[in-house]
Write an enzyme that holds these catalytic residues in place. Sequence first.
Site, PDB file in Angstrom:
ATOM      1  N   GLU A 121       6.682  36.968 -10.272  1.00  0.00           N
ATOM      2  CA  GLU A 121       7.245  37.292  -8.970  1.00  0.00           C
ATOM      3  C   GLU A 121       8.704  36.584  -8.647  1.00  0.00           C
ATOM      4  O   GLU A 121       8.933  35.579  -9.363  1.00  0.00           O
ATOM      5  CB  GLU A 121       6.284  36.809  -7.745  1.00  0.00           C
ATOM      6  CG  GLU A 121       4.872  37.325  -8.143  1.00  0.00           C
ATOM      7  CD  GLU A 121       4.037  36.870  -6.944  1.00  0.00           C
ATOM      8  OE1 GLU A 121       2.910  37.750  -6.912  1.00  0.00           O
ATOM      9  OE2 GLU A 121       4.079  36.095  -6.112  1.00  0.00           O
ATOM     10  N   CYS A 134      15.020  33.416  -5.667  1.00  0.00           N
ATOM     11  CA  CYS A 134      13.917  32.545  -5.926  1.00  0.00           C
ATOM     12  C   CYS A 134      13.626  33.033  -7.129  1.00  0.00           C
ATOM     13  O   CYS A 134      13.143  34.163  -7.367  1.00  0.00           O
ATOM     14  CB  CYS A 134      13.154  32.312  -4.961  1.00  0.00           C
ATOM     15  SG  CYS A 134      11.549  31.192  -5.352  1.00  0.00           S
ATOM     16  N   CYS A 167       1.446  27.829 -14.233  1.00  0.00           N
ATOM     17  CA  CYS A 167       2.032  26.514 -13.999  1.00  0.00           C
ATOM     18  C   CYS A 167       0.999  25.384 -14.470  1.00  0.00           C
ATOM     19  O   CYS A 167      -0.269  25.742 -14.209  1.00  0.00           O
ATOM     20  CB  CYS A 167       2.576  26.013 -12.655  1.00  0.00           C
ATOM     21  SG  CYS A 167       3.389  24.544 -12.486  1.00  0.00           S
ATOM     22  N   CYS A 190      -0.915  21.326  -8.761  1.00  0.00           N
ATOM     23  CA  CYS A 190      -0.814  20.986  -7.287  1.00  0.00           C
ATOM     24  C   CYS A 190      -1.870  21.748  -6.309  1.00  0.00           C
ATOM     25  O   CYS A 190      -1.861  23.032  -6.492  1.00  0.00           O
ATOM     26  CB  CYS A 190       0.709  21.264  -6.550  1.00  0.00           C
ATOM     27  SG  CYS A 190       1.869  20.329  -7.455  1.00  0.00           S
ATOM     28  N   CYS A 202      -0.842  24.841  -4.323  1.00  0.00           N
ATOM     29  CA  CYS A 202      -0.035  25.900  -4.630  1.00  0.00           C
ATOM     30  C   CYS A 202      -0.507  26.893  -5.523  1.00  0.00           C
ATOM     31  O   CYS A 202      -1.255  26.635  -6.377  1.00  0.00           O
ATOM     32  CB  CYS A 202       1.094  25.171  -5.493  1.00  0.00           C
ATOM     33  SG  CYS A 202       2.291  26.440  -6.124  1.00  0.00           S
ATOM     34  N   GLY A 236       6.075  28.064 -11.634  1.00  0.00           N
ATOM     35  CA  GLY A 236       6.473  26.997 -12.919  1.00  0.00           C
ATOM     36  C   GLY A 236       7.052  26.132 -12.237  1.00  0.00           C
ATOM     37  O   GLY A 236       7.705  25.825 -11.235  1.00  0.00           O
ATOM     38  N   SER A 248      13.962  22.885  -8.275  1.00  0.00           N
ATOM     39  CA  SER A 248      13.083  22.042  -7.584  1.00  0.00           C
ATOM     40  C   SER A 248      12.102  21.510  -8.633  1.00  0.00           C
ATOM     41  O   SER A 248      11.573  22.181  -9.582  1.00  0.00           O
ATOM     42  CB  SER A 248      12.436  23.013  -6.524  1.00  0.00           C
ATOM     43  OG  SER A 248      11.547  22.213  -6.014  1.00  0.00           O
ATOM     44  N   LEU A 284       8.040  16.033  -2.794  1.00  0.00           N
ATOM     45  CA  LEU A 284       7.498  14.839  -2.425  1.00  0.00           C
ATOM     46  C   LEU A 284       6.113  14.935  -1.839  1.00  0.00           C
ATOM     47  O   LEU A 284       5.095  14.477  -2.390  1.00  0.00           O
ATOM     48  CB  LEU A 284       8.576  14.067  -1.471  1.00  0.00           C
ATOM     49  CG  LEU A 284       8.280  12.435  -1.358  1.00  0.00           C
ATOM     50  CD1 LEU A 284       8.053  11.846  -2.821  1.00  0.00           C
ATOM     51  CD2 LEU A 284       9.205  11.920  -0.654  1.00  0.00           C
ATOM     52  N   ASN A 322       2.063  26.795   3.830  1.00  0.00           N
ATOM     53  CA  ASN A 322       2.018  28.394   3.893  1.00  0.00           C
ATOM     54  C   ASN A 322       0.451  28.380   3.143  1.00  0.00           C
ATOM     55  O   ASN A 322      -0.041  27.769   2.300  1.00  0.00           O
ATOM     56  CB  ASN A 322       2.874  28.995   2.729  1.00  0.00           C
ATOM     57  CG  ASN A 322       4.174  29.240   3.420  1.00  0.00           C
ATOM     58  OD1 ASN A 322       4.334  29.490   4.572  1.00  0.00           O
ATOM     59  ND2 ASN A 322       5.246  28.600   2.675  1.00  0.00           N
ATOM     60  N   CYS A 345       6.991  29.807  -0.030  1.00  0.00           N
ATOM     61  CA  CYS A 345       6.624  28.822  -0.787  1.00  0.00           C
ATOM     62  C   CYS A 345       5.128  28.628  -1.238  1.00  0.00           C
ATOM     63  O   CYS A 345       4.409  28.434  -0.382  1.00  0.00           O
ATOM     64  CB  CYS A 345       7.102  27.323  -0.359  1.00  0.00           C
ATOM     65  SG  CYS A 345       9.022  27.583  -0.186  1.00  0.00           S
TER      66      CYS A 345
END
Length: 347
Positions: free
Chosen positions: A89, A102, A109, A113, A116, A161, A193, A217, A292, A335
């Site tokens: 995407e 983006c 990935c 996290c 995510c 990723g 990032s 962070l 989000n 995000c």
Amino acid sequence: MKEIIQDYNLNELTALVEEMGEKPFRAKQLYTGIMRGHDISDIPALPKPFVEKLCQRFENCALEIIKTLRSADGTEKYLFRLSDGNIIEGVFMQYKYGNTQCVSTQVGCRMGCKFCASTLGGLVRNLTSGEILSQVLKVNALHGGTPAKRQVTNVVLMGSGEPLDNYKNVVKFLRDMAAEGGINISPRNVSLSTCGLVPAMYDLAEEGLPVNLTVSLHNVTDEERARTMPIAKRYKISEILEACTNYFKKTGRRYIFEYSLIEGENSDERHAKELIALLKGRPCHVNLIRLNDVKERNLAAASERGAQLFLKTLTDGGLSATLRRRMGADIGGACGQLRAGYLKEEQ
Ligand code: SAH
């Protein structure tokens, strides 16, 4: 899988064209066509037999846009199909000063996290430099841009990723995207990032590519950070901060911290105070965003009021900080909402 011609820069194309026994000027024609976002078969200047020869070795099309979703705020999300059928995407955001794209750097990935979506199915594979570049070339062309008159002016490596987990291809992509005569997007207009892969942050500082470094962070102590970010068990916040200091010394670039506000996890006044203590006096900026929604995860955003309070505490405490809008949230383009295997889930 065939090769991806967008992996080749002008020098490499020049060698390729010679190796294939073609006239040297074909390299420039090929390069110009690629930079305009054309598939090999759509480059008007090339003779048919050469196109056929190229297509035996290379994918005619590195990736194609198979779906576009438009948000009420003007943000667009694209689904790209790669030549091996994987789906990634990308997001295109329009601002007053220019347009930002983006891009994804991996299919999936492996950083894990908790908040995510990109990490839900683990890492499928790295993207090649040409597959990352093609996302920019295709979207620039889609909006009527050319290399000389770009519609994509800024690029952020914030799609699915972890860019520093695909280091070699990402660095080649950054160099190829900055090449004069190509799409020529300067590293200064690029933000990379990372969740904080410390050794690669040191390597990046040596590349002579002054990209804006952004670090996710999301918490103030290693223990709390590890609750949502497994990578926190590997690299300490103190090590990340040292790597940022080094990055600033080597590149002169300020760095940015991403901090997604999650209710009950990282958004209390205590967190804000500790964040001030951690970052005060550093040449950095803090980007706050309310988490989000990712439907597979049981984490909730901090309230709008809580987020405003957190921001005020930071700025009153002397930090440079902003609370970002959640662009594209209604189309799953914000995000943390980008995921691998989109079609499998949606169909
Ligand atoms: N792997 C890189 C690139 C991802 S960039 C990194 O970790 O930085 C995407 C940004 O969105 C990161 O800061 C990430 O932590 C953040 N993010 C991920 N999921 C989110 C969510 N659900 N809400 C808000 N931000 C999120």
